[in-house]
Motif scaffolding. Structure first.
Motif, PDB file in Angstrom:
ATOM      1  N   PRO A 231       0.637  15.289 -23.145  1.00 31.37           N
ATOM      2  CA  PRO A 231      -0.641  14.772 -22.633  1.00 31.37           C
ATOM      3  C   PRO A 231      -0.868  13.337 -23.097  1.00 31.37           C
ATOM      4  N   SER A 232      -1.454  12.526 -22.223  1.00 27.12           N
ATOM      5  CA  SER A 232      -1.698  11.125 -22.546  1.00 27.12           C
ATOM      6  C   SER A 232      -2.927  10.978 -23.429  1.00 27.12           C
ATOM      7  N   LYS A 233      -2.851  10.052 -24.387  1.00 27.88           N
ATOM      8  CA  LYS A 233      -3.989   9.772 -25.246  1.00 27.88           C
ATOM      9  C   LYS A 233      -4.924   8.734 -24.641  1.00 27.88           C
ATOM     10  N   SER A 234      -4.458   7.995 -23.665  1.00 31.38           N
ATOM     11  CA  SER A 234      -5.264   6.947 -23.045  1.00 31.38           C
ATOM     12  C   SER A 234      -4.993   6.920 -21.549  1.00 31.38           C
ATOM     13  N   PRO A 235      -5.905   6.334 -20.752  1.00 25.70           N
ATOM     14  CA  PRO A 235      -5.719   6.316 -19.293  1.00 25.70           C
ATOM     15  C   PRO A 235      -4.448   5.581 -18.898  1.00 25.70           C
ATOM     16  N   ARG A 236      -3.844   6.014 -17.795  1.00 22.46           N
ATOM     17  CA  ARG A 236      -2.641   5.383 -17.275  1.00 22.46           C
ATOM     18  C   ARG A 236      -2.996   4.591 -16.018  1.00 22.46           C
ATOM     19  N   THR A 237      -2.485   3.374 -15.935  1.00 24.46           N
ATOM     20  CA  THR A 237      -2.863   2.493 -14.826  1.00 24.46           C
ATOM     21  C   THR A 237      -1.714   2.178 -13.875  1.00 24.46           C
ATOM     22  N   THR A 238      -0.492   2.623 -14.184  1.00 26.15           N
ATOM     23  CA  THR A 238       0.632   2.423 -13.272  1.00 26.15           C
ATOM     24  C   THR A 238       0.515   3.391 -12.103  1.00 26.15           C
ATOM     25  N   LYS A 239       0.473   2.858 -10.880  1.00 23.97           N
ATOM     26  CA  LYS A 239       0.224   3.687  -9.695  1.00 23.97           C
ATOM     27  C   LYS A 239       1.177   3.313  -8.560  1.00 23.97           C
ATOM     28  N   ILE A 240       1.461   4.298  -7.707  1.00 20.07           N
ATOM     29  CA  ILE A 240       2.130   4.030  -6.438  1.00 20.07           C
ATOM     30  C   ILE A 240       1.059   3.899  -5.368  1.00 20.07           C
ATOM     31  N   LEU A 241       1.097   2.812  -4.605  1.00 20.94           N
ATOM     32  CA  LEU A 241       0.132   2.630  -3.527  1.00 20.94           C
ATOM     33  C   LEU A 241       0.494   3.555  -2.367  1.00 20.94           C
ATOM     34  N   THR A 242      -0.487   4.278  -1.869  1.00 21.33           N
ATOM     35  CA  THR A 242      -0.251   5.207  -0.763  1.00 21.33           C
ATOM     36  C   THR A 242      -0.129   4.447   0.543  1.00 21.33           C
ATOM     37  N   SER A 243       0.397   5.127   1.564  1.00 19.21           N
ATOM     38  CA  SER A 243       0.497   4.504   2.886  1.00 19.21           C
ATOM     39  C   SER A 243      -0.883   4.167   3.435  1.00 19.21           C
ATOM     40  N   VAL A 244      -1.871   4.983   3.101  1.00 16.29           N
ATOM     41  CA  VAL A 244      -3.244   4.708   3.547  1.00 16.29           C
ATOM     42  C   VAL A 244      -3.760   3.422   2.900  1.00 16.29           C
ATOM     43  N   GLN A 245      -3.500   3.274   1.612  1.00 18.52           N
ATOM     44  CA  GLN A 245      -3.925   2.052   0.933  1.00 18.52           C
ATOM     45  C   GLN A 245      -3.223   0.828   1.505  1.00 18.52           C
ATOM     46  N   LEU A 246      -1.921   0.929   1.734  1.00 14.13           N
ATOM     47  CA  LEU A 246      -1.186  -0.197   2.312  1.00 14.13           C
ATOM     48  C   LEU A 246      -1.703  -0.527   3.701  1.00 14.13           C
ATOM     49  N   ASP A 247      -2.000   0.494   4.474  1.00 16.81           N
ATOM     50  CA  ASP A 247      -2.526   0.271   5.820  1.00 16.81           C
ATOM     51  C   ASP A 247      -3.868  -0.449   5.774  1.00 16.81           C
ATOM     52  N   SER A 248      -4.672  -0.162   4.758  1.00 22.59           N
ATOM     53  CA  SER A 248      -5.968  -0.836   4.634  1.00 22.59           C
ATOM     54  C   SER A 248      -5.779  -2.324   4.379  1.00 22.59           C
ATOM     55  N   PHE A 249      -4.724  -2.686   3.613  1.00 22.89           N
ATOM     56  CA  PHE A 249      -4.460  -4.111   3.393  1.00 22.89           C
ATOM     57  C   PHE A 249      -4.014  -4.779   4.678  1.00 22.89           C
ATOM     58  N   LEU A 250      -3.255  -4.028   5.488  1.00 29.25           N
ATOM     59  CA  LEU A 250      -2.824  -4.562   6.776  1.00 29.25           C
ATOM     60  C   LEU A 250      -4.015  -4.782   7.676  1.00 29.25           C
ATOM     61  N   THR A 251      -4.955  -3.841   7.671  1.00 32.61           N
ATOM     62  CA  THR A 251      -6.180  -3.957   8.474  1.00 32.61           C
ATOM     63  C   THR A 251      -6.999  -5.139   8.024  1.00 32.61           C
ATOM     64  N   ASP A 252      -7.073  -5.363   6.701  1.00 32.56           N
ATOM     65  CA  ASP A 252      -7.838  -6.486   6.176  1.00 32.56           C
ATOM     66  C   ASP A 252      -7.249  -7.824   6.638  1.00 32.56           C
ATOM     67  N   CYS A 253      -5.909  -7.821   6.823  1.00 28.08           N
ATOM     68  CA  CYS A 253      -5.268  -9.065   7.280  1.00 28.08           C
ATOM     69  C   CYS A 253      -5.521  -9.337   8.746  1.00 28.08           C
ATOM     70  N   ASN A 254      -5.887  -8.289   9.495  1.00 31.58           N
ATOM     71  CA  ASN A 254      -6.080  -8.402  10.944  1.00 31.58           C
ATOM     72  C   ASN A 254      -7.431  -7.797  11.314  1.00 31.58           C
ATOM     73  N   PRO A 255      -8.550  -8.419  10.862  1.00 30.63           N
ATOM     74  CA  PRO A 255      -9.858  -7.855  11.153  1.00 30.63           C
ATOM     75  C   PRO A 255     -10.151  -7.836  12.642  1.00 30.63           C
ATOM     76  N   LYS A 256     -10.900  -6.808  13.041  1.00 27.86           N
ATOM     77  CA  LYS A 256     -11.297  -6.720  14.452  1.00 27.86           C
ATOM     78  C   LYS A 256     -12.352  -7.759  14.777  1.00 27.86           C
ATOM     79  N   VAL A 257     -12.280  -8.316  15.985  1.00 23.58           N
ATOM     80  CA  VAL A 257     -13.250  -9.319  16.419  1.00 23.58           C
ATOM     81  C   VAL A 257     -14.350  -8.640  17.207  1.00 23.58           C
TER      82      VAL A 257
END
Length: 257
Positions: A231-257
């Motif tokens: 068990p960890s004694k402190s919070p862990r911050t290393t994460k794998i970005l999900t496809s949903v998260q990556l898709d949100s960055f793609l959406t942010d790069c191409n905002p709807k008009v």
């Protein structure tokens, strides 16, 4: 301590997944009091690793990353963005404050000390130096660094390019905050392969261990010694970005008009 040198526990790995390695590093930094060196000879599958504050939409071809299902990892430490694979050699040093005499726990002094540590490894290879935050041969980068410094401990992680895949490098954009010596050069003109300068990969790894032995009493360890399943004694911050998260960055790069 033993004699005049501190003890360093050495963990040798081969093609260990980089996500799991970063998790182990974070645990060893935060939850143990030993000095450690992790040497991981390659990793699989090929993955992108970003610093804790990295922004995928600015650093990656997000669309291509999603399409090709390349894992994207946000590590717990700072540093730049790299794509790593079986031809990347990782070396991570984790130390207590008093492990290196008179070393100030700030990024630049730690970087300078590691330059001295690695200098014998590249003896006879022209142009080795620390340039800004990178290890270079002349003006060509072969090693990228990331650091984490906490109250009485520090970590220095290096990704050495023994070789690299030109196609995979295309996932990475030219960062806006690049080292000044890069001069806006594309990846192919900015980085180099250590295999073109050193006689063998095995010898490279052995000379790293020999360099450590100048400063430490090196003792072999296994992955079980890291307590990775405890068990960890402190919070862990290393994460794998999900496809949903990556898709949100793609959406942010191409905002709807």
């Amino acid at each position: 301590m033993s004699g005049s040198k501190p003890i360093m526990r050495l963990l040798r790995l081969r093609e260990f997944p980089i996500f799991q390695q970063l998790q182990v590093e974070e645990r060893l930094l935060r939850d143990t009091q030993c000095n450690w060196c992790i040497i991981n000879d390659g990793t699989a599958p090929p993955s992108i690793v970003m610093g804790i504050s990295g922004k995928p939409e600015l650093l990656l071809d997000v669309r291509a990353v999603i399409q090709d299902q390349v894992p994207v990892i946000r590590r717990f430490s700072g540093g730049g963005t790299v794509i790593v694979n079986s031809d990347t050699v990782f070396v991570t040093i984790i130390c207590n404050r008093d492990a290196v005499p008179n070393l100030s726990l700030y990024p630049h002094p730690i970087m300078r000390w590691t330059e001295q540590l690695y200098a014998p490894v590249f003896e006879g290879v022209p142009g080795f130096q620390l340039r800004e935050h990178d290890y270079v041969l002349g003006s060509l980068k072969f090693g990228g660094n990331a650091q984490s410094i906490i109250k009485n401990r520090w970590l220095h992680h290096t990704s050495f390019l023994w070789d690299y895949d030109n196609i995979q490098m295309q996932y990475l954009k030219l960062p806006s905050k690049a080292p000044s010596y890069r001069l806006a050069r594309p990846h192919g003109d900015f980085i180099c392969r250590l295999k073109d300068y050193l006689p063998s990969r095995d010898l490279f790894l052995q000379t790293i261990v020999s360099a450590l032995q100048v400063h430490f009493i090196v003792q072999g360890s296994t992955i079980d010694d890291t307590g990775q399943n405890m068990p960890s004694k402190s919070p862990r911050t290393t994460k794998i970005l999900t496809s949903v998260q990556l898709d949100s960055f793609l959406t942010d790069c191409n905002p709807k008009v």
